[in-house]
Design a protein around this motif. Structure first.
Motif, PDB file in Angstrom:
ATOM      1  N   ILE A 358     -36.005 -38.924  37.289  1.00 46.80           N
ATOM      2  CA  ILE A 358     -34.694 -39.131  37.920  1.00 46.80           C
ATOM      3  C   ILE A 358     -33.677 -39.637  36.897  1.00 46.80           C
ATOM      4  O   ILE A 358     -32.523 -39.202  36.865  1.00 46.80           O
ATOM      5  CB  ILE A 358     -34.820 -40.116  39.096  1.00 46.80           C
ATOM      6  N   THR A 359     -34.131 -40.545  36.026  1.00 46.34           N
ATOM      7  CA  THR A 359     -33.240 -41.123  35.019  1.00 46.34           C
ATOM      8  C   THR A 359     -32.709 -40.051  34.072  1.00 46.34           C
ATOM      9  O   THR A 359     -31.500 -39.995  33.791  1.00 46.34           O
ATOM     10  CB  THR A 359     -33.967 -42.216  34.218  1.00 46.34           C
ATOM     11  N   THR A 360     -33.596 -39.201  33.558  1.00 47.05           N
ATOM     12  CA  THR A 360     -33.154 -38.166  32.619  1.00 47.05           C
ATOM     13  C   THR A 360     -32.245 -37.148  33.303  1.00 47.05           C
ATOM     14  O   THR A 360     -31.280 -36.666  32.689  1.00 47.05           O
ATOM     15  CB  THR A 360     -34.359 -37.445  31.995  1.00 47.05           C
ATOM     16  N   MET A 361     -32.521 -36.811  34.563  1.00 48.19           N
ATOM     17  CA  MET A 361     -31.643 -35.881  35.270  1.00 48.19           C
ATOM     18  C   MET A 361     -30.244 -36.477  35.457  1.00 48.19           C
ATOM     19  O   MET A 361     -29.229 -35.795  35.276  1.00 48.19           O
ATOM     20  CB  MET A 361     -32.251 -35.487  36.618  1.00 48.19           C
ATOM     21  N   LEU A 362     -30.203 -37.763  35.813  1.00 48.38           N
ATOM     22  CA  LEU A 362     -28.902 -38.415  35.986  1.00 48.38           C
ATOM     23  C   LEU A 362     -28.146 -38.496  34.666  1.00 48.38           C
ATOM     24  O   LEU A 362     -26.927 -38.266  34.624  1.00 48.38           O
ATOM     25  CB  LEU A 362     -29.096 -39.817  36.566  1.00 48.38           C
ATOM     26  N   LEU A 363     -28.854 -38.823  33.579  1.00 48.75           N
ATOM     27  CA  LEU A 363     -28.209 -38.852  32.272  1.00 48.75           C
ATOM     28  C   LEU A 363     -27.653 -37.475  31.902  1.00 48.75           C
ATOM     29  O   LEU A 363     -26.542 -37.357  31.367  1.00 48.75           O
ATOM     30  CB  LEU A 363     -29.203 -39.313  31.198  1.00 48.75           C
ATOM     31  N   GLY A 364     -28.435 -36.438  32.191  1.00 49.34           N
ATOM     32  CA  GLY A 364     -27.992 -35.080  31.894  1.00 49.34           C
ATOM     33  C   GLY A 364     -26.743 -34.693  32.656  1.00 49.34           C
ATOM     34  O   GLY A 364     -25.801 -34.114  32.095  1.00 49.34           O
TER      35      GLY A 364
END
Length: 381
Positions: A358-364
């Motif tokens: 979830i964190t990497t998707m939000l950062l992306g």
């Protein structure tokens, strides 16, 4: 003949002390053989201050827009001198002793600041909170944020050339005008000097116009808004670093410190720190572009390089890659959940995959949106 020096005093019902201030300035002109004028920037006085000034030969400039900054801008624009000295008309500053300022201005300095802490503050001249909290703290913040050596950011007696004043392009209308003058001078690489100045008790019987808390906040707010690096970038980088390091450790496994175990629940918070810190950094970039393109901050040498190194295409590629990593991690977590027939998740192993996903998707997604908006803000280039 064009005067060399214009002494500009903002005035709002200063009948008690205005005359002595004008007379001190005029005696200084005569003693030092300086071609000078006194300009009274009247902000709507109702106590006869205008007539006092006119009777003494001072030039009165009516400034209808209220505010300390408005009054000074109006008076300075009307001044005809090569150099300007500004100071309050409350007899707290000695207009008969301006020669140290003139010497520094003649040497080529653009702005000459007074320093009351070096010159001396007479008993009763400055409230306790102003002397030991407000002025020292705000001056320290100003030095820290803008890499300045000025010891007294709020001294009301200061001199500058008319040419430098136009370069400053001052905008604020209230008491924060004093801070803006220094900040703009620093940002525009103007030459600044400082001289010791004595502060005497206010000669008026009425309370001063200055409001300790509201005006102090206006100064602090201005310093923060004009330094997006300290307001957004540095706090954001610290949060990102702290959040990323702890997230990496907790993703690998629980962290035991003494009798306390930090696990996936803490991982949620550290991931949140990373995201919040990243948002601060992105907001720094957007604020920097907006303030420069709208003339609020001068363009630095690194500014043009920013658009060459950070392009919309690079941002979109990086953003989609991070989203893809998040999707892959989500598929892995889904497979692990499938292995237990979509039942209750009793271990933290899956959460160690879901939270980074979830964190990497939000950062992306944030990078993608930032890249698009960053390019829109830079269209003027």
């Amino acid at each position: 003949m064009k005067p060399e020096l214009s002494v500009v005093m903002p005035c709002l019902n200063e009948a008690e002390t205005l005359a002595v201030c004008i007379q001190k300035a005029q005696s200084f002109f005569e003693r030092e053989k300086i071609a000078g004028e006194v300009v009274i920037a009247d902000n709507g006085s109702t106590d006869g201050s205008q007539k006092i000034a006119e009777d003494l030969g001072a030039r009165v400039v009516a400034v209808p827009l209220k505010g300390y900054g408005n009054a000074l801008i109006g008076g300075i624009n009307a001044a005809e001198g090569t150099y300007i000295m500004m100071g309050d008309a409350d007899d707290s500053y000695d207009f008969s002793n301006m020669m140290p300022y003139i010497v520094k201005l003649r040497e080529g300095n653009d702005l000459v600041m007074g320093n009351r802490f070096k010159g001396g503050i007479k008993k009763g001249a400055m409230p306790f909170l102003h002397r030991y909290l407000g002025n020292p703290v705000l001056s320290f913040i100003g030095r820290l944020f803008f890499n300045s050596s000025i010891g007294d950011f709020h001294c009301g007696l200061r001199g500058f050339s008319k040419e430098a004043f136009y370069k400053m392009d001052l905008k604020t209308t209230g008491m924060e005008f004093a801070s803006e003058m220094i900040v703009k001078s620093i940002l525009k690489d103007l030459k600044i000097a400082e001289v010791p100045t004595i502060l005497s008790p206010d000669g008026r019987t009425r309370p001063p116009h200055l409001n300790t808390w509201s005006d102090g906040w206006r100064h602090l707010r201005f310093l923060m808004l004009y330094s997006p690096k300290w307001l957004f970038l540095i706090p954001g980088l610290l949060l990102m670093f702290f959040g990323f390091i702890l997230s990496a450790i907790l993703t690998a496994g629980p962290l035991d410190i003494g009798n306390t175990t930090f696990d996936v629940h803490t991982l949620l918070f550290t991931s949140g720190f990373t995201l919040i810190g990243f948002q601060f950094v992105l907001f720094y970039g957007l604020t920097k572009v907006f303030t420069v393109e709208n003339g609020l901050l001068p363009k630095s040498k690194k500014y043009d390089k920013l658009f060459k190194s950070i392009t919309m295409e690079k941002g979109l590629i990086l953003g989609f890659l991070l989203v893809l990593v998040g999707v892959v991690l989500s598929v892995i977590a889904y497979s692990d959940w499938q292995e237990i027939n979509f039942g209750d998740i009793n271990t933290n192993a899956i959460l160690r995959i879901v939270i980074p996903a979830i964190t990497t998707m939000l950062l992306g997604v944030q990078i993608i949106l930032f890249s698009l908006f960053f390019s829109i803000l830079g269209l003027k280039k």
